[in-house]
Design a protein around this motif. Structure first.
Motif, mmCIF file in Angstrom:
data_model
loop_
_atom_site.group_PDB
_atom_site.id
_atom_site.type_symbol
_atom_site.label_atom_id
_atom_site.label_comp_id
_atom_site.label_asym_id
_atom_site.label_seq_id
_atom_site.Cartn_x
_atom_site.Cartn_y
_atom_site.Cartn_z
ATOM 1 N N SER A 159 10.289 -6.103 4.036
ATOM 2 C CA SER A 159 9.892 -7.297 4.787
ATOM 3 C C SER A 159 8.829 -8.091 4.044
ATOM 4 N N ALA A 160 8.144 -7.451 3.106
ATOM 5 C CA ALA A 160 7.136 -8.127 2.287
ATOM 6 C C ALA A 160 7.164 -7.492 0.900
ATOM 7 N N PRO A 161 6.827 -8.243 -0.128
ATOM 8 C CA PRO A 161 6.808 -7.670 -1.477
ATOM 9 C C PRO A 161 5.821 -6.503 -1.556
ATOM 10 N N VAL A 162 6.200 -5.467 -2.288
ATOM 11 C CA VAL A 162 5.325 -4.320 -2.500
ATOM 12 C C VAL A 162 4.450 -4.621 -3.710
ATOM 13 N N ASN A 163 3.141 -4.606 -3.519
ATOM 14 C CA ASN A 163 2.203 -4.827 -4.618
ATOM 15 C C ASN A 163 1.968 -3.534 -5.382
ATOM 16 N N ALA A 164 1.499 -3.634 -6.604
ATOM 17 C CA ALA A 164 1.280 -2.464 -7.456
ATOM 18 C C ALA A 164 0.322 -1.461 -6.839
ATOM 19 N N ASN A 165 -0.609 -1.916 -5.999
ATOM 20 C CA ASN A 165 -1.594 -1.006 -5.417
ATOM 21 C C ASN A 165 -1.228 -0.542 -4.010
ATOM 22 N N ASP A 166 -0.042 -0.879 -3.514
ATOM 23 C CA ASP A 166 0.399 -0.414 -2.201
ATOM 24 C C ASP A 166 0.826 1.055 -2.273
ATOM 25 N N VAL A 167 0.637 1.771 -1.174
ATOM 26 C CA VAL A 167 0.990 3.184 -1.120
ATOM 27 C C VAL A 167 2.468 3.398 -1.447
ATOM 28 N N ALA A 168 3.342 2.532 -1.007
ATOM 29 C CA ALA A 168 4.781 2.679 -1.245
ATOM 30 C C ALA A 168 5.200 2.213 -2.639
ATOM 31 N N SER A 169 4.263 1.751 -3.447
ATOM 32 C CA SER A 169 4.608 1.244 -4.768
ATOM 33 C C SER A 169 5.036 2.374 -5.699
ATOM 34 N N ALA A 170 6.101 2.128 -6.415
ATOM 35 C CA ALA A 170 6.577 3.038 -7.451
ATOM 36 C C ALA A 170 6.988 2.170 -8.627
ATOM 37 N N ARG A 171 7.002 2.737 -9.800
ATOM 38 C CA ARG A 171 7.450 1.965 -10.963
ATOM 39 C C ARG A 171 8.146 2.868 -11.955
ATOM 40 N N GLN A 172 9.076 2.272 -12.658
ATOM 41 C CA GLN A 172 9.716 2.932 -13.790
ATOM 42 C C GLN A 172 8.948 2.499 -15.025
#
Length: 143
Positions: A80-93
């Motif tokens: 519903s909203a963009p996930v920012n790099a510092n959000d708990v749900a943030s993940a990255r490859q």
């Protein structure tokens, strides 16, 4: 832990994701499958799963790899909203690439969304760029 095989990400449109990962980033499609049945339902904690599974392999090695999961049923939801790099749900490859500057130029020309302001120089002298795939997953490309 004995090793690392793959990371799996859910996507809304498998063809759009293939155009991005295969066409722009150069991944190779492995053996595709369509998963269904009680085992998949129990694994996912869902009912009535029908899931396209598309392994994307980097050049030269079958693992570790990225696996696209497209849930035909039950359909997934978009954030519903963009996930920012510092959000708990943030993940990255994080992927190492041969020609970061050249790839970043191609990605910019293709209209890919950058998280970073293009290629940045890191404290250790290395270079990296952070982008988003069509579903908003963050990808860090490193030279």
């Amino acid at each position: 832990m004995r090793g690392y095989d793959h990371t799996a990400i859910s996507v809304m449109d498998v063809d759009r994701s293939l155009a991005f990962y295969q066409g722009l980033l150069g991944f190779h499609v492995g053996r595709r499958s369509l998963n269904t049945g009680p085992e998949q339902d129990r694994l996912d904690g869902l009912s009535g799963c029908l899931v396209d599974v598309v392994p994307l392999q980097p050049a030269g090695v079958p693992t570790p790899h990225v696996e696209l999961l497209h849930y035909r049923t039950p359909p997934g939801r978009t954030a519903s909203a963009p996930v920012n790099a510092n959000d708990v749900a943030s993940a990255r490859q994080v992927h190492h690439v041969d020609d970061l500057d050249g790839l970043a130029g191609q990605l910019q020309a293709a209209g890919v969304v950058f998280v970073s302001p293009g290629v940045v120089t890191l404290k250790n002298g290395g270079k990296a760029a952070a982008i988003r795939d069509p579903d908003g997953h963050m990808i860090v490309l490193m030279a």
